[in-house]
Design an enzyme around this catalytic site. Structure first.
Site, PDB file in Angstrom:
ATOM      1  N   GLY A  84      49.128  26.010  46.489  1.00  0.00           N
ATOM      2  CA  GLY A  84      50.534  26.309  46.252  1.00  0.00           C
ATOM      3  C   GLY A  84      50.964  27.535  47.019  1.00  0.00           C
ATOM      4  CE1 TYR A 110      45.292  18.066  53.460  1.00  0.00           C
ATOM      5  CE2 TYR A 110      46.620  17.761  51.500  1.00  0.00           C
ATOM      6  CZ  TYR A 110      46.443  18.319  52.739  1.00  0.00           C
ATOM      7  OH  TYR A 110      47.409  19.125  53.260  1.00  0.00           O
ATOM      8  CG  ASN A 150      46.709  22.132  38.864  1.00  0.00           C
ATOM      9  OD1 ASN A 150      45.548  21.852  39.108  1.00  0.00           O
ATOM     10  ND2 ASN A 150      47.696  21.609  39.543  1.00  0.00           N
ATOM     11  N   GLY A 151      49.282  20.539  37.152  1.00  0.00           N
ATOM     12  CA  GLY A 151      49.345  19.130  36.790  1.00  0.00           C
ATOM     13  C   GLY A 151      50.784  18.712  36.567  1.00  0.00           C
TER      14      GLY A 151
END
Ligand code: SF4
Length: 490
Positions: A49, A264, A124-125
């Site tokens: 981020g 990734y 996060n999510g």
């Protein structure tokens, strides 16, 4: 604190043709340099981020907060800022987001004064029923300060009838569906929690006896902290003066970790779910070579994310590996509306072909994924312009045919090249001589499995299969759209 501004100019940086992880989290308990260590942890998690960063600390009496738009270095590089974040416990967050809009009030950790004390949450999510819950909470009188799904957690905690804060948090999360790894700080505790499917990563570490909870092991390495273990799916870890306790308050479905973390998102030097990300990517490249071999002179990665898979491919194929495309690391994000023309210019700014190496060669290009296809098209053309006699594109993931609803920024489905075209049409679109993707079973083999178990897939692979393990409540009811509109006007 950085001035607040609206998200519209930031939403799609011109050179973005990748999926983006939306957040990284870090929490530490019981260290006098908590904020400084949290800032370092955020630096290691910068890839998760880049749009905003925040730290909330607690000094035994008061909470302290600093948040800002931009990268970690833009916000936490002065001694003055770090010193203002007093205390021996801190939670921290890096944000890349489209949902919720990019305004300062949406930057995490989010803090609230509740009846049972202060609470800071970094997450996060993506909560897949956040808009539905928000709608209900607003009708019941809740007043929201942001459009973040994380704020829904705070309101649910505030409304909980439980007494202890940990019980309130568990009570709140029992009403939530979605993928989440969160860290929360109270005046006395650091709490970590992972959703029952374990979609997003969360690890436990230790630095000089101070426990740490963070998204990836690379955030431990940066400060020389010890990796202890992954937090288990559905686990609640509570850290306080008496030590670390672990709870499993939810029923546990079979685990579905995000397979794209390995392809990734995660940093290659991280160990995720017990596997070296770098080694997995090399194994994916080797499997890709076994499945999709082609006569060529040279294997070239699309930097940087295609590099480990290209090494694995070249080793397996017995071909030379070389850096045929050089990436300019000093091109920042440029906040220009993403017209097709600008996107095309952007790729030229970011990558350049190594003409002396490529000229006259049959080249295999290895990349991790194709999203819109705009970058692949320009890269293939660039390699041809540098004199390649043939260009064969090999992709270290299956075709990305579906959007992610679990905390990854993906274009809408109609913008995904693989959702519109078959492989031959994609090949023609990007202008390569051949195009192949690793198969789904091949990807699972590279992960150490025998293949994908269709009855009970071992990972979340919904962006390749459309098999979403967690209910998409807001998406199916249309509530998601309402929240997006609200965020745009916020
Ligand atoms: Fe990961 Fe794709 Fe599942 Fe999203 S849909 S969690 S990116 S595997």
């Amino acid at each position: 604190m950085t001035q607040e501004f609206v998200s519209r100019d930031l939403k799609h940086p011109f050179d973005d043709d990748k999926l983006h992880e939306e957040c990284g989290v870090f929490g530490i308990y019981g260290h006098p340099e908590a904020a400084a260590l949290a800032a370092l942890g955020l630096h290691a998690l910068q890839h998760r981020g880049q749009e905003a960063a925040g730290i909330v600390s607690h000094d035994g009496r008061h909470f302290h907060s600093h948040k800002g738009m931009g990268k970690v270095g833009d916000n936490f590089s002065t001694e003055e800022v770090i010193k203002s974040l007093k205390g021996s416990a801190a939670v921290a967050h890096n944000r890349y987001a489209t949902t919720g809009g990019t305004v300062l009030r949406n930057v995490q950790p989010i803090f609230a004064d509740l009846a049972n004390g202060g609470l800071a949450v970094a997450h996060n999510g993506n909560l897949t029923n956040a808009a539905t819950l928000r709608h209900r909470l607003v009708l019941e009188g809740s007043i929201f300060q942001s459009t973040m799904d994380t704020e829904v957690i705070i309101h649910l905690i505030a409304n909980s009838k439980k007494i202890r804060i940990v019980d309130c948090l568990v009570d709140a999360m029992s009403k939530i569906t979605g993928a989440y790894s969160l860290v929360a700080l109270t005046s006395k505790k650091l709490i970590g929690m992972r959703d029952p499917y374990g979609v997003r990563p969360l690890v436990l570490g230790r630095f000089e006896n101070a426990p740490i909870l963070t998204s990836e092991s690379c955030a431990l390495d940066i400060i020389g902290a010890e990796f202890v273990r992954d937090v288990s799916p559905g686990e609640v870890v509570v850290i306080d003066e008496s030590g670390i306790t672990s709870h499993f308050p939810f029923s546990l479905p079979p685990k579905r970790f995000c397979i794209f973390e390995h392809i990734y998102f995660a940093r290659p030097d991280s160990v995720v779910e017990g596997r070296s990300v770098y080694e997995v990517r090399k194994a994916i490249g080797a499997e890709l070579a076994r499945e999709n071999g082609v006569e060529a002179d040279l294997v070239i990665p699309v930097p940087d994310s295609g590099t480990p898979a290209a090494i694995g491919y070249a080793q397996e194929a017995g071909l030379p590996f070389d850096l045929g495309i050089i990436r300019n690391h000093y091109v920042g994000r440029t906040f220009i509306e993403p017209t097709d023309q600008i996107r095309h210019l952007g790729v030229k700014l970011k990558h350049n072909a190594n003409r002396a190496l490529i000229n006259g060669k049959r080249v295999i290009l290895v990349d991790d994924s194709i999203v819109r296809g705009t970058t692949s098209t320009k890269i293939v053309q660039m390699v041809r312009d540098a004199g390649a006699s043939e260009v064969h594109m090999r992709i270290a993931s299956p075709p990305t045919t579906n959007s992610c609803f679990y905390g990854v920024d993906t274009p809408s489905r109609e913008k995904l090249l693989a959702a519109q075209y078959d492989v031959e049409a994609m090949r023609a679109f990007i202008g390569a001589d051949s195009l192949s993707f690793i198969s789904l079973d091949g990807l699972y083999r590279a992960m150490g499995e025998e293949g994908r178990n269709p009855k009970q897939p071992q990972y979340c692979d919904a962006c390749f299969t459309g098999d979403y393990p967690i209910e998409l409540v807001d998406h199916e009811t249309g509530a998601e759209q309402e929240l997006t509109l609200l965020a745009e006007g916020f």
